[in-house]
Design a protein around this motif. Structure first.
Motif, PDB file in Angstrom:
ATOM      1  N   ARG A 311       0.840  -1.198   0.000  1.00  0.00           N
ATOM      2  CA  ARG A 311       0.000   0.000   0.000  1.00  0.00           C
ATOM      3  C   ARG A 311       0.879   1.255   0.000  1.00  0.00           C
ATOM      4  O   ARG A 311       0.602   2.227  -0.718  1.00  0.00           O
ATOM      5  N   ALA A 312       1.940   1.244   0.794  1.00  0.00           N
ATOM      6  CA  ALA A 312       2.845   2.393   0.844  1.00  0.00           C
ATOM      7  C   ALA A 312       3.515   2.612  -0.508  1.00  0.00           C
ATOM      8  O   ALA A 312       3.705   3.754  -0.948  1.00  0.00           O
ATOM      9  N   SER A 334      -8.288  -2.694  -2.910  1.00  0.00           N
ATOM     10  CA  SER A 334      -8.469  -4.100  -3.278  1.00  0.00           C
ATOM     11  C   SER A 334      -7.499  -4.989  -2.512  1.00  0.00           C
ATOM     12  O   SER A 334      -7.869  -6.071  -2.032  1.00  0.00           O
ATOM     13  N   TYR A 335      -6.269  -4.533  -2.404  1.00  0.00           N
ATOM     14  CA  TYR A 335      -5.257  -5.302  -1.675  1.00  0.00           C
ATOM     15  C   TYR A 335      -5.679  -5.495  -0.225  1.00  0.00           C
ATOM     16  O   TYR A 335      -5.639  -6.610   0.311  1.00  0.00           O
ATOM     17  N   ASP A 336      -6.100  -4.413   0.411  1.00  0.00           N
ATOM     18  CA  ASP A 336      -6.500  -4.507   1.818  1.00  0.00           C
ATOM     19  C   ASP A 336      -7.659  -5.481   1.999  1.00  0.00           C
ATOM     20  O   ASP A 336      -7.650  -6.319   2.917  1.00  0.00           O
ATOM     21  N   VAL A 340      -7.772  -9.108   4.039  1.00  0.00           N
ATOM     22  CA  VAL A 340      -8.728  -9.404   5.117  1.00  0.00           C
ATOM     23  C   VAL A 340      -9.432 -10.736   4.838  1.00  0.00           C
ATOM     24  O   VAL A 340      -9.570 -11.587   5.730  1.00  0.00           O
ATOM     25  N   ILE A 341      -9.867 -10.917   3.588  1.00  0.00           N
ATOM     26  CA  ILE A 341     -10.532 -12.177   3.225  1.00  0.00           C
ATOM     27  C   ILE A 341      -9.562 -13.343   3.375  1.00  0.00           C
ATOM     28  O   ILE A 341      -9.937 -14.436   3.852  1.00  0.00           O
ATOM     29  N   GLU A 342      -8.307 -13.151   2.989  1.00  0.00           N
ATOM     30  CA  GLU A 342      -7.290 -14.176   3.152  1.00  0.00           C
ATOM     31  C   GLU A 342      -7.165 -14.580   4.617  1.00  0.00           C
ATOM     32  O   GLU A 342      -7.073 -15.774   4.955  1.00  0.00           O
TER      33      GLU A 342
END
Length: 888
Positions: A311-312, A334-336, A340-342
């Protein structure tokens, strides 16, 4: 959002067998969480069995406690994703460090981990570890410093420690496990031992490392053991990871890696049961690759992009305007969410899985664990996220570009000539000898043919391209770059055919193309301060590296300004001012570097400092691409006579500043590995070549008042202090103003000016029919006239000549539109120094762009404006000097 601990505890017990068992084993933590005491529960988990003498037992207890608190806290909304990942990563670092110490002390009591380092890569390196992740460290050791028994060989001891470390952390016991350890990211893992000597690792990364290893080291950090040694190692291999020029081969490398990963991926490609949210299309890995690819391309030039976190990194790329702000936001969000789902997937049974379960019932369970109504909602959300990510990732790799290709008609006779030349290149040009280079060239060959065929003079463009290729030691990166950016190829061919100085510079340093890819490529340079900050931003502190960095930035800026002129992006007068800002920043940076180096040996002269005076075009604030730097070195006088410097090797004041001036001049002119910088001309100093290189301000004032010739005072009219403290600059400016405002005999002044102009005309006649500098009615005549009026009247002493002309015009000494005519000639001079530096009339293809750059519709209109400007200057010359000039 308020944390909902009760719901989280209920969902954990109902939908996660792993968390349910952990809750039964740690009722004291459940009690704290049920009270909403998030920080107390987290602190208790961190401290669990901390003092236990058995490291393996202690770490397993802590790991389970942290997994429980972080898992439920995550479900409750009490801990952010960033907090969860950071806590998991910090624990991994701690566990790795404690395990390393434990295995060493099994063999050598009370020993430490000096010379034994663990580098964290992947998500641990980025402090983005997932809930049930393994870790991918690289274990390094120093044979001279590694703790071992006397009879142990260093290599054998290191391998023993590595094996025991993996077992201590990963072996399941009644308390579970700590971390699964995967050492396959180490150099040449298929043949190398588990722990690698530092020297062997450095040799690998300098000589035989694979492309994917560069991307892996973006997130590398020294995490455990001898951290200082690890940080030193990472510094040693920095140039392997971060290449100094823009590296568009990274896209090809990532394209190949993506193809291999997608080919190896055996799961379903449709979002649904069994879909892998990490490896699947549009998943976590593609977001990471998207960020890392841009980091590899641009991070060598811009250290601000070397962020470990995904993200950074996306945010930094957006800040640098390399990717769009919207793309960074979409990919980051999307990454975040996928992370979380992972975590939800892994919480169910503490398994390192990234795939949606294989049945609708099990997907429902994961969805309800995370607070969603059912599995359908989860699948739809994942599908939408992955579609957004995949579209952007495919765009990065150039997927589906074929439909957007425009077919350009190429005359058959030129196509045949092009193909003949290409075949000859394959056997004769060094940059095309490798198979990899030929493949890269073939990929952009069609674009090259079309771009050259569309050039104003295709045969000339083809010849210039061939010259460029012949001078390049390697060109794979260049070909990949053109393949990714076809529009850049058109721009480069315009540069090659229209601006020989830029073509020559590009042949010497192909990395100058980086300046055209930068998001600000067509923007004028910033302030002197911002330019100097870039020039000073060397990653090495030694003088040679600092001077290399200075030449790199100056070369890029001068090249970019030339490209802007070719593109007719800015008025040549703005280009000239930009070139001057670059030069002033270079003087500041070069002088600072030389002074720092000089002071280390000779110290300083108390109460004194170096001052640099800019004259000519540098003083006037407007340079051309062919301008030298006219400077005079001065110094403020110390309070006492006979003062010496206070360093280990003291020097007298005069000797000190003359040697220092020579150092500064060399810093600005002597070629380094990055090439040359400027020609420095110091002949305008007192007494010219016969005088000392540096003069005290008092002696300078005395010379100017008592000895200097009129032409020296004319030069002072465009002089401007460009280096030194505010106080020193003010003192020097005061001296100059006093000299310039000295009353003069008008008749004698006129005679001297006319004599000087006649001598100059005899010594330096015009070089061609469009030498607007030296021809009669040109810039030299205009400058002589302006300086004559300034000195005669004692006014208008502005270094920028257009400002001086304005003051003279306000006083009624010149027509109101005189500055416009002077600037018309200046504009042409700035442009023609780039487009026709030999002084000859420009060739036909160049004339149009030259006229356009100067703001005229045609070359004929440009010639008419130049003729009118010369006639107006000649008219003023005749009025003030009584001498008629012959204008062709």
């Amino acid at each position: 959002m308020t944390a909902d601990w009760q719901s989280a505890l209920e969902r954990a017990r109902a939908h996660s067998p792993f968390l349910r068992r952990a809750m039964d084993n740690r009722p004291e933590l459940v009690e704290l969480m049920s009270k909403g005491a998030a920080q107390e529960a987290l602190n208790a988990a961190r401290q669990d069995s901390l003092e236990h003498e058995d490291t393996a037992y202690s770490l397993r207890r802590r790991r389970l406690s942290l997994a429980l608190v972080l898992g439920v806290g995550d479900l409750a909304g009490a801990f952010s994703l960033e907090t969860v990942m950071a806590e998991l990563s910090d624990f991994a670092d701690t566990a790795l460090n404690e395990a390393m110490l434990a295995v060493v002390r099994r063999r050598v009591e009370d020993a430490g981990t000096d010379g034994f380092t663990a580098l964290a890569l992947g998500k641990q390196g980025a402090r983005e570890l997932n809930y049930s992740s393994d870790i991918d460290p690289i274990l390094l050791f120093d044979p001279q410093r590694l703790a071992r028994r006397d009879r142990d060989e260093p290599g054998e001891a290191a391998q023993r420690y590595a094996r025991q470390l993996v077992e201590l952390l990963g072996q399941p016991t009644g308390e579970g496990y700590v971390l699964r350890v995967d050492l396959r990211l180490r150099p040449a893992s298929e043949v190398s031992p588990l722990a690698i000597p530092f020297a062997a690792a450095i040799s690998h990364y300098e000589s035989s490392a694979l492309a994917w290893e560069r991307a892996a080291f973006i997130r590398a950090r020294a995490a455990a053991g001898d951290v200082v040694a690890g940080e030193h190692f990472l510094e040693e291999i920095r140039s392997f990871v971060w290449r100094r020029s823009l590296d568009f081969t990274a896209i090809e490398e990532v394209r190949r890696l993506t193809a291999r990963i997608r080919a190896a991926y055996k799961g379903t490609t449709r979002v649904g049961p069994g879909f892998d949210i990490k490896k699947g299309r549009g998943g976590i890995r593609e977001i990471e690759f998207y960020a890392q690819t841009h980091q590899l391309i641009y991070g060598g030039r811009n250290p601000a992009l070397r962020r470990r976190g995904t993200r950074a990194a996306l945010d930094a790329l957006a800040d640098a305007e390399i990717i769009g702000r919207e793309d960074a936001q979409v990919l980051g969000d999307s990454y975040d969410r996928l992370r979380v789902i992972e975590h939800r997937l892994q919480m169910v049974n503490d398994r390192q899985t990234h795939a949606l379960p294989d049945s609708a019932e099990k997907i429902d369970n994961v969805a309800r664990l995370g607070g969603l109504p059912d599995g359908t909602a989860l699948v739809e959300e994942v599908r939408a996220i992955c579609d957004r990510v995949a579209a952007r990732y495919d765009d990065l790799l150039g997927e589906d570009d074929d439909e957007a290709q425009t077919i350009v008609a190429v005359p058959e006779d030129f196509r045949e000539r092009f193909e003949e030349r290409v075949e000859s290149w394959r056997g004769s040009i060094r940059a095309l000898r490798s198979e990899e280079a030929r493949k890269a060239f073939d990929a952009m060959r069609a674009d090259l043919l079309e771009a050259i065929a569309a050039a104003p003079d295709p045969d000339h463009a083809l010849a210039r391209w061939e010259t460029l290729l012949e001078r390049l030691p390697t060109a794979i990166n260049l070909f990949r770059l053109f393949e990714q950016r076809p529009g850049l190829l058109d721009r480069v061919l315009r540069i090659l055919t229209l601006a020989r100085p830029l073509a020559d510079a590009l042949a010497r340093r192909v990395e100058l193309l980086d300046a055209l890819i930068d998001p600000s490529a067509l923007d004028l340079p910033g302030s002197i301060e911002s330019l100097a900050a870039r020039m000073e931003a060397s990653e090495e502190s030694d003088t040679e590296s600092r001077l290399d960095r200075l030449r790199q930035v100056v070369g890029e800026e001068r090249f970019a300004l030339g490209a802007q002129m070719v593109e007719c992006r800015h008025d040549p007068l703005e280009i000239a001012e930009g070139l001057c800002r670059v030069a002033e920043a270079a003087v500041r940076t070069g002088a600072d570097a030389a002074i720092a180096d000089f002071r280390a040996k000779h110290g300083t002269i108390p109460g004194s400092e170096l001052v640099i005076l800019g004259l000519g075009r540098l003083g006037g604030g407007a340079l051309t691409h062919a301008s030298d730097l006219d400077i005079v070195f001065l110094f403020t006088d110390p309070g006492e006579i006979g003062v010496e410097s206070d360093g280990e090797r003291p020097l007298s004041t005069v000797l000190y500043y003359n040697r220092l001036a020579a150092r500064v001049s060399a810093a600005l002119s002597v070629p380094t590995a990055e090439g040359a910088l400027y020609e420095v001309d110091t002949r305008l100093r007192p007494q010219g070549k016969q005088g000392p290189l540096a003069t005290g301000l008092a002696a300078f004032a005395k010379y100017q008042h008592e000895t200097a010739w009129t032409w020296e005072h004319m030069a002072l009219a465009r002089a401007r202090p460009i280096y030194g403290s505010d106080e020193a600059r003010a003192e020097l400016s005061g001296i100059i103003q006093d000299v310039l405002k000295t009353p003069r005999d008008p008749a004698r002044l006129k005679a001297e000016v006319l004599d000087m102009r006649a001598e100059m005309l005899a010594a330096k006649p015009p070089q061609g029919p469009l030498d607007v500098k030296l021809m009669r009615g040109g810039l030299v005549d205009s400058e002589f006239l302006v300086h004559y009026l300034q000195l005669r009247e004692g006014l208008g002493f502005e270094p920028a000549i257009e400002e001086a002309i304005s003051e003279l015009a306000e006083a009624g000494l010149l027509p109101a539109d005189y500055a416009r005519h002077h600037l018309d000639l200046t504009r042409y001079l700035v442009a023609v120094r780039l487009f026709a530096p030999d002084g000859n009339e420009p060739v036909e293809p160049t004339r149009k762009v030259l006229a356009q750059a100067c703001g005229e519709d045609s070359y004929k209109a440009l010639l008419q404006s130049l003729a009118k400007a010369r006639q107006e200057i000649a008219a003023q010359w005749a009025e003030h000097f009584g001498e008629t000039l012959e204008i062709d």
